[in-house]
Design an enzyme around this catalytic site. Sequence first.
Site, short mmCIF file in Angstrom:
data_model
loop_
_atom_site.label_atom_id
_atom_site.label_comp_id
_atom_site.label_asym_id
_atom_site.label_seq_id
_atom_site.Cartn_x
_atom_site.Cartn_y
_atom_site.Cartn_z
N ARG A 79 0.84 -1.20 0.00
CA ARG A 79 0.00 0.00 0.00
C ARG A 79 0.87 1.25 0.00
O ARG A 79 1.91 1.28 0.67
CB ARG A 79 -0.91 0.01 1.22
CG ARG A 79 -2.06 0.98 1.15
CD ARG A 79 -2.98 0.84 2.35
NE ARG A 79 -3.47 -0.52 2.55
CZ ARG A 79 -4.41 -0.84 3.43
NH1 ARG A 79 -4.94 0.10 4.21
NH2 ARG A 79 -4.82 -2.09 3.56
N SER A 131 -8.29 0.09 0.74
CA SER A 131 -9.25 -0.07 1.82
C SER A 131 -9.83 1.28 2.24
O SER A 131 -10.47 1.96 1.45
CB SER A 131 -8.59 -0.80 2.99
OG SER A 131 -9.52 -1.09 4.00
N HIS A 132 -9.58 1.68 3.49
CA HIS A 132 -10.16 2.90 4.05
C HIS A 132 -9.28 4.12 3.84
O HIS A 132 -9.68 5.23 4.23
CB HIS A 132 -10.40 2.71 5.55
CG HIS A 132 -9.13 2.42 6.30
ND1 HIS A 132 -8.59 1.15 6.36
CD2 HIS A 132 -8.29 3.23 6.99
CE1 HIS A 132 -7.47 1.20 7.08
NE2 HIS A 132 -7.26 2.44 7.46
N LYS A 176 -3.95 -6.38 -1.93
CA LYS A 176 -4.10 -7.44 -0.94
C LYS A 176 -3.95 -8.77 -1.68
O LYS A 176 -4.64 -9.02 -2.67
CB LYS A 176 -5.46 -7.36 -0.26
CG LYS A 176 -5.67 -6.13 0.60
CD LYS A 176 -7.04 -6.13 1.26
CE LYS A 176 -7.22 -4.91 2.15
NZ LYS A 176 -8.57 -4.89 2.80
N ASP A 227 -16.67 0.01 4.63
CA ASP A 227 -15.46 0.75 4.25
C ASP A 227 -15.28 0.69 2.74
O ASP A 227 -16.16 0.18 2.01
CB ASP A 227 -14.23 0.23 5.00
CG ASP A 227 -13.80 -1.17 4.58
OD1 ASP A 227 -14.59 -1.86 3.91
OD2 ASP A 227 -12.68 -1.57 4.93
N ASP A 272 -13.42 -0.92 0.43
CA ASP A 272 -13.45 -2.16 -0.34
C ASP A 272 -14.48 -3.14 0.20
O ASP A 272 -14.52 -4.30 -0.21
CB ASP A 272 -12.06 -2.81 -0.39
CG ASP A 272 -11.49 -3.14 0.99
OD1 ASP A 272 -11.87 -2.47 1.96
OD2 ASP A 272 -10.65 -4.05 1.08
N ASP A 299 -14.99 -4.76 2.92
CA ASP A 299 -14.68 -5.97 3.68
C ASP A 299 -14.83 -5.75 5.18
O ASP A 299 -14.54 -6.65 5.98
CB ASP A 299 -13.29 -6.52 3.33
CG ASP A 299 -12.15 -5.61 3.79
OD1 ASP A 299 -12.41 -4.45 4.16
OD2 ASP A 299 -10.99 -6.07 3.75
N ARG A 300 -15.27 -4.55 5.58
CA ARG A 300 -15.60 -4.27 6.97
C ARG A 300 -16.98 -3.65 7.04
O ARG A 300 -17.36 -2.87 6.17
CB ARG A 300 -14.58 -3.32 7.61
CG ARG A 300 -13.24 -3.93 7.88
CD ARG A 300 -12.40 -3.01 8.75
NE ARG A 300 -12.15 -1.73 8.09
CZ ARG A 300 -11.86 -0.60 8.73
NH1 ARG A 300 -11.83 -0.57 10.04
NH2 ARG A 300 -11.62 0.50 8.04
N HIS A 355 -13.66 -6.71 11.07
CA HIS A 355 -13.45 -7.84 10.18
C HIS A 355 -14.04 -9.08 10.84
O HIS A 355 -13.82 -9.35 12.02
CB HIS A 355 -11.96 -8.07 9.92
CG HIS A 355 -11.35 -7.06 8.99
ND1 HIS A 355 -11.49 -7.12 7.63
CD2 HIS A 355 -10.58 -5.98 9.25
CE1 HIS A 355 -10.84 -6.12 7.07
NE2 HIS A 355 -10.28 -5.40 8.04
#
Length: 447
Positions: free
Chosen positions: A14, A101-102, A111, A240, A242, A244-245, A327
Amino acid sequence: MGDYEAIFKAYDIRGIVGDQIDAAACFAIGGAFAGHVRVNGASRVVVGRDMRPDGAELSGAFCEGVVAAGVDVVDIGLCATEMVYFASGTLVAPGAMFTASHNPVGYNGIKLCGPGASPIGTATGLADIRARAESGPVPAAAPGRVARRDLLDRYVEHVLGFVDVAALRPLRLVVDTANGMGGLVVPAVFETLPFDVDYLYPELDGTFPNHPADPLKPENLRDLQDWVRARSADAGLAFDGDADRVFLVDESSCPLPGSLTASLIAARFLEREPGAAIVGNVICSKAFAEVVSEGGGRLVRTRVGHSFVKQAMASSGAVFGGEHSGHYYFRDNYGADGAMIAALVALETFSGHEGPLSDLVAPMRRYTASGEINTEVPDPSEVIERVAAAFEACEQDRLDGLTVDCGDWWFNVRPSNTEPLLRLNLEAADAAAARARVAEVRALLTP
């Protein structure tokens, strides 16, 4: 080429686009990833991306690197991170998701996972991938090929399989997808369900024009909270970037901490599978451990970070795993995290309850958490030893940094993987006690 030292983190890749990560770096990383997975017998790689403006360019360069190294690509296009995990599990192929992500606009990253959505971190392949990228590409005698596939319908079917759809009742919901990938996947999953849904910011826009896609920060929940009150909704959900949360708010717009949602889901799975193993990291609420015990489950504690949770899920055969960060991991989702699955299981549990969401979770709201507090220190190891000595009369463990249990309150202090920081998480009986205990511990961190 990119700044490999800066962009390779403990669990992913990242950085700032153009400064630290660029198309040339992604081409090299794609070739390196292909070389790494080919050694382990893989012949194709799944690649997806989120809605960030530079995602198509960076993921395209990565795919070119994979193909140049002689490995095929299955390009699933715009997707949530958990869709890459689903594809990796379904196709038994390594995967790469382009997302930051965020993080705010200007960032992007990757990822990575192994076949079957198995975790890849520094100790499980990421260091080797970095070394291969730094040493330069190794062209193959014959290039690979790119095939494009749309897996959204299959993913929706997979997610819906975790609940009894007939048991869901017509809840009024507000969903804030924050211009992230939730705008694609949430409507697709909810389309056939008996929910009355208002969507906030469903347009895919990686510039995040409304607010950052980080629901862990309270200020990013304000719009959702206002809408829940205005619509007299039964609950709100915030995703978020992507997707995933996920975090929930109740009918009074009060947020549910990640540990509380994890407790709700753990209790549900223990009703289905009494005695099952449940994974939680060291900063999950003590209430999470208590709920698992009360449900007859076996708690498996692990270090913070998705690669550690996934390893614990695999080694213990746990049915579910939760992190305070929002998560949630599922055995039947290849051990990977799935925010949509978590949201559905929580809503299924809520559907079987006659009262409001706040009433359902009230028995699990037992302690007050400090939130994560970061303190810059010159020598994290030395400070941890000083803290351990100060609390030598309390129960301690070193699973991840230092965890100290003093009975009616506890805390964990652990070093950052990348900065000279100590991260403090503390929990006590109430807000006043939490504030007092935080001050007590922080006085030891910076004497």
